[in-house]
Design a protein around this motif. Structure first.
Motif, mmCIF file in Angstrom:
data_model
loop_
_atom_site.group_PDB
_atom_site.id
_atom_site.type_symbol
_atom_site.label_atom_id
_atom_site.label_comp_id
_atom_site.label_asym_id
_atom_site.label_seq_id
_atom_site.Cartn_x
_atom_site.Cartn_y
_atom_site.Cartn_z
ATOM 1 N N LYS A 67 -27.961 39.640 -14.931
ATOM 2 C CA LYS A 67 -27.153 39.750 -16.132
ATOM 3 C C LYS A 67 -26.930 41.399 -16.291
ATOM 4 O O LYS A 67 -27.910 42.109 -15.746
ATOM 5 C CB LYS A 67 -27.862 39.471 -17.425
ATOM 6 C CG LYS A 67 -27.903 37.934 -17.463
ATOM 7 C CD LYS A 67 -28.594 37.532 -18.917
ATOM 8 C CE LYS A 67 -28.715 36.000 -18.761
ATOM 9 N NZ LYS A 67 -29.249 35.508 -20.038
ATOM 10 N N GLY A 68 -25.822 41.820 -16.839
ATOM 11 C CA GLY A 68 -25.636 43.238 -17.085
ATOM 12 C C GLY A 68 -24.452 43.517 -17.667
ATOM 13 O O GLY A 68 -23.460 42.545 -18.131
ATOM 14 N N TYR A 69 -24.083 44.929 -17.875
ATOM 15 C CA TYR A 69 -22.675 45.288 -18.435
ATOM 16 C C TYR A 69 -21.878 45.672 -17.532
ATOM 17 O O TYR A 69 -22.135 46.594 -16.589
ATOM 18 C CB TYR A 69 -23.153 46.309 -19.444
ATOM 19 C CG TYR A 69 -23.899 45.800 -20.498
ATOM 20 C CD1 TYR A 69 -23.332 45.421 -21.978
ATOM 21 C CD2 TYR A 69 -25.393 45.992 -20.395
ATOM 22 C CE1 TYR A 69 -24.357 45.070 -22.859
ATOM 23 C CE2 TYR A 69 -26.227 45.454 -21.533
ATOM 24 C CZ TYR A 69 -25.424 45.216 -22.678
ATOM 25 O OH TYR A 69 -26.396 44.746 -23.854
ATOM 26 N N MET A 70 -20.436 45.494 -17.432
ATOM 27 C CA MET A 70 -19.572 46.069 -16.670
ATOM 28 C C MET A 70 -19.321 47.496 -17.163
ATOM 29 O O MET A 70 -18.999 47.894 -18.270
ATOM 30 C CB MET A 70 -18.213 45.169 -16.627
ATOM 31 C CG MET A 70 -18.221 43.907 -16.114
ATOM 32 S SD MET A 70 -16.739 43.087 -16.565
ATOM 33 C CE MET A 70 -15.956 43.465 -15.047
ATOM 34 N N ILE A 71 -19.290 48.417 -16.121
ATOM 35 C CA ILE A 71 -19.006 49.738 -16.646
ATOM 36 C C ILE A 71 -17.547 49.946 -15.935
ATOM 37 O O ILE A 71 -17.198 50.049 -14.950
ATOM 38 C CB ILE A 71 -20.071 50.765 -15.739
ATOM 39 C CG1 ILE A 71 -21.273 50.169 -16.082
ATOM 40 C CG2 ILE A 71 -19.791 52.331 -16.098
ATOM 41 C CD1 ILE A 71 -21.595 50.259 -17.500
ATOM 42 N N PRO A 72 -16.950 50.503 -17.088
ATOM 43 C CA PRO A 72 -15.328 50.843 -16.774
ATOM 44 C C PRO A 72 -15.331 52.273 -16.250
ATOM 45 O O PRO A 72 -14.618 53.089 -16.801
ATOM 46 C CB PRO A 72 -14.591 50.637 -18.136
ATOM 47 C CG PRO A 72 -15.639 51.466 -19.269
ATOM 48 C CD PRO A 72 -16.889 50.598 -18.511
ATOM 49 N N PHE A 73 -15.794 52.346 -15.068
ATOM 50 C CA PHE A 73 -15.636 53.636 -14.333
ATOM 51 C C PHE A 73 -14.444 53.603 -13.509
ATOM 52 O O PHE A 73 -14.092 52.909 -12.273
ATOM 53 C CB PHE A 73 -16.897 53.762 -13.496
ATOM 54 C CG PHE A 73 -17.272 55.138 -12.865
ATOM 55 C CD1 PHE A 73 -17.751 56.059 -13.725
ATOM 56 C CD2 PHE A 73 -17.431 55.399 -11.507
ATOM 57 C CE1 PHE A 73 -17.930 57.239 -13.123
ATOM 58 C CE2 PHE A 73 -17.716 56.696 -11.112
ATOM 59 C CZ PHE A 73 -18.040 57.585 -12.075
ATOM 60 N N GLU A 74 -13.495 54.433 -13.886
ATOM 61 C CA GLU A 74 -12.114 54.277 -13.085
ATOM 62 C C GLU A 74 -11.919 54.323 -11.774
ATOM 63 O O GLU A 74 -11.279 53.606 -11.141
ATOM 64 C CB GLU A 74 -11.245 55.507 -13.694
ATOM 65 C CG GLU A 74 -9.799 55.440 -13.381
ATOM 66 C CD GLU A 74 -8.947 56.356 -13.889
ATOM 67 O OE1 GLU A 74 -8.083 56.749 -13.192
ATOM 68 O OE2 GLU A 74 -9.268 56.641 -15.159
ATOM 69 N N ALA A 75 -12.852 55.197 -10.966
ATOM 70 C CA ALA A 75 -12.897 55.119 -9.549
ATOM 71 C C ALA A 75 -13.064 53.757 -8.711
ATOM 72 O O ALA A 75 -13.100 53.594 -7.620
ATOM 73 C CB ALA A 75 -13.691 56.222 -9.007
ATOM 74 N N TYR A 76 -14.004 52.882 -9.704
ATOM 75 C CA TYR A 76 -14.414 51.893 -9.155
ATOM 76 C C TYR A 76 -13.736 50.789 -9.668
ATOM 77 O O TYR A 76 -13.781 49.683 -9.090
ATOM 78 C CB TYR A 76 -16.017 51.597 -9.426
ATOM 79 C CG TYR A 76 -16.735 52.912 -8.419
ATOM 80 C CD1 TYR A 76 -17.191 52.566 -7.062
ATOM 81 C CD2 TYR A 76 -17.337 53.654 -9.224
ATOM 82 C CE1 TYR A 76 -17.904 53.375 -6.561
ATOM 83 C CE2 TYR A 76 -18.202 54.666 -8.681
ATOM 84 C CZ TYR A 76 -18.365 54.330 -7.371
ATOM 85 O OH TYR A 76 -19.186 55.340 -6.530
ATOM 86 N N TYR A 81 -13.727 44.372 -7.918
ATOM 87 C CA TYR A 81 -14.872 45.330 -7.468
ATOM 88 C C TYR A 81 -15.162 46.135 -8.830
ATOM 89 O O TYR A 81 -14.204 46.691 -9.492
ATOM 90 C CB TYR A 81 -14.306 46.156 -6.458
ATOM 91 C CG TYR A 81 -15.014 47.311 -6.027
ATOM 92 C CD1 TYR A 81 -16.410 47.173 -5.340
ATOM 93 C CD2 TYR A 81 -14.813 48.696 -6.208
ATOM 94 C CE1 TYR A 81 -17.216 48.122 -5.034
ATOM 95 C CE2 TYR A 81 -15.693 49.742 -6.038
ATOM 96 C CZ TYR A 81 -16.865 49.455 -5.256
ATOM 97 O OH TYR A 81 -17.679 50.643 -4.905
ATOM 98 N N PHE A 82 -16.284 46.235 -9.238
ATOM 99 C CA PHE A 82 -16.936 47.122 -10.329
ATOM 100 C C PHE A 82 -18.368 47.142 -10.465
ATOM 101 O O PHE A 82 -19.005 46.972 -9.394
ATOM 102 C CB PHE A 82 -16.448 46.274 -11.628
ATOM 103 C CG PHE A 82 -16.848 44.981 -11.601
ATOM 104 C CD1 PHE A 82 -18.215 44.637 -12.328
ATOM 105 C CD2 PHE A 82 -16.321 43.815 -11.325
ATOM 106 C CE1 PHE A 82 -18.671 43.422 -12.541
ATOM 107 C CE2 PHE A 82 -16.984 42.554 -11.456
ATOM 108 C CZ PHE A 82 -18.201 42.252 -11.877
ATOM 109 N N ILE A 83 -18.822 48.164 -11.346
ATOM 110 C CA ILE A 83 -20.226 48.593 -11.361
ATOM 111 C C ILE A 83 -20.770 47.641 -12.596
ATOM 112 O O ILE A 83 -20.047 47.534 -13.673
ATOM 113 C CB ILE A 83 -20.173 49.968 -11.861
ATOM 114 C CG1 ILE A 83 -19.364 51.056 -10.834
ATOM 115 C CG2 ILE A 83 -21.679 50.436 -11.746
ATOM 116 C CD1 ILE A 83 -19.916 50.733 -9.564
ATOM 117 N N LEU A 84 -21.819 47.245 -12.286
ATOM 118 C CA LEU A 84 -22.757 46.304 -13.178
ATOM 119 C C LEU A 84 -23.875 47.234 -13.620
ATOM 120 O O LEU A 84 -24.664 47.735 -12.656
ATOM 121 C CB LEU A 84 -23.112 45.112 -12.627
ATOM 122 C CG LEU A 84 -23.715 43.926 -13.729
ATOM 123 C CD1 LEU A 84 -22.709 43.451 -14.497
ATOM 124 C CD2 LEU A 84 -24.296 42.861 -12.989
#
Length: 147
Positions: A67-76, A81-84
Motif C-alpha cells: 500500500k502507498g501513495y502515488m507521487i506526482p513526480f513529473e519526470a516519472y 509508470y510512477f513512484i509509490l
C-alpha cells in the motif's frame, strides 16, 4: 513558540497515522537496508548504493502486495509508470526528507489513474543494488487491487 511546538507535534502525529496506513510488512521489511558510499572513478566522486539485509533480500523476485501513495513526480509519472511512497507527499523521500527505502518505482500492467488516496498494488519486487540511476526498489507487472 508554543504554537510552533504544537504544530510540529500535530505534523508528527499525522505522519505517524499516514505511515501506519501503509506500513504493511513489505515496507517494514524494506527498511532492512543500509546506504554505502563508494567512489566511482568514471564520474570522479562517491555514489550511494544500497546494501540489503536478509529481510529485504528475501523479497527480491517475490510477488508482494504493498500500500502507498502515488507521487506526482513529473519526470516519472506516466499512466503505467510512477513512484509509490509509503508516506504522503508532504513526508515522502522527495519532499519531506524520508529515506529512500520509503519509495519504489512502479511499472503497472494497466494504466492507473493518479490518486491522492492510499492505493494497494500487487506485483513482483526487484531489489536494485547496482544502478544508481534507478530507485532501489522496483515493482514490476503491478496491478491495482480494488478495495
Amino acid at each position: 513558540m508554543k504554537l510552533c511546538y504544537l504544530l510540529t507535534n500535530v505534523l508528527l502525529f499525522l505522519n505517524h497515522l499516514a505511515w501506519s496506513q501503509t506500513n504493511t510488512s513489505v515496507w517494514k521489511e524494506l527498511t532492512d537496508v543500509v546506504i554505502e558510499d563508494r567512489y566511482d572513478a568514471s564520474v570522479g566522486y562517491e555514489i550511494s548504493y544500497p546494501v540489503f539485509g536478509d529481510r529485504a533480500t528475501a523479497l527480491d523476485g517475490q510477488q508482494v502486495t504493498v500500500k502507498g501513495y502515488m507521487i506526482p513526480f513529473e519526470a516519472y509519472l506516466k499512466p503505467n509508470y510512477f513512484i509509490l511512497s509509503a508516506l504522503p507527499i508532504a513526508a515522502c523521500f522527495f519532499c519531506g526528507g524520508a529515506g529512500p527505502e520509503t519509495v519504489m518505482e512502479v511499472f503497472s500492467q494497466d494504466n492507473i489513474e493518479l490518486s491522492s488516496e492510499v492505493i494497494e498494488l500487487r506485483g513482483t519486487l526487484e531489489l536494485n543494488a547496482d544502478n544508481p540511476d534507478r530507485m532501489m526498489y522496483i515493482l514490476h507487472d503491478a496491478e491495482l487491487i480494488e478495495n
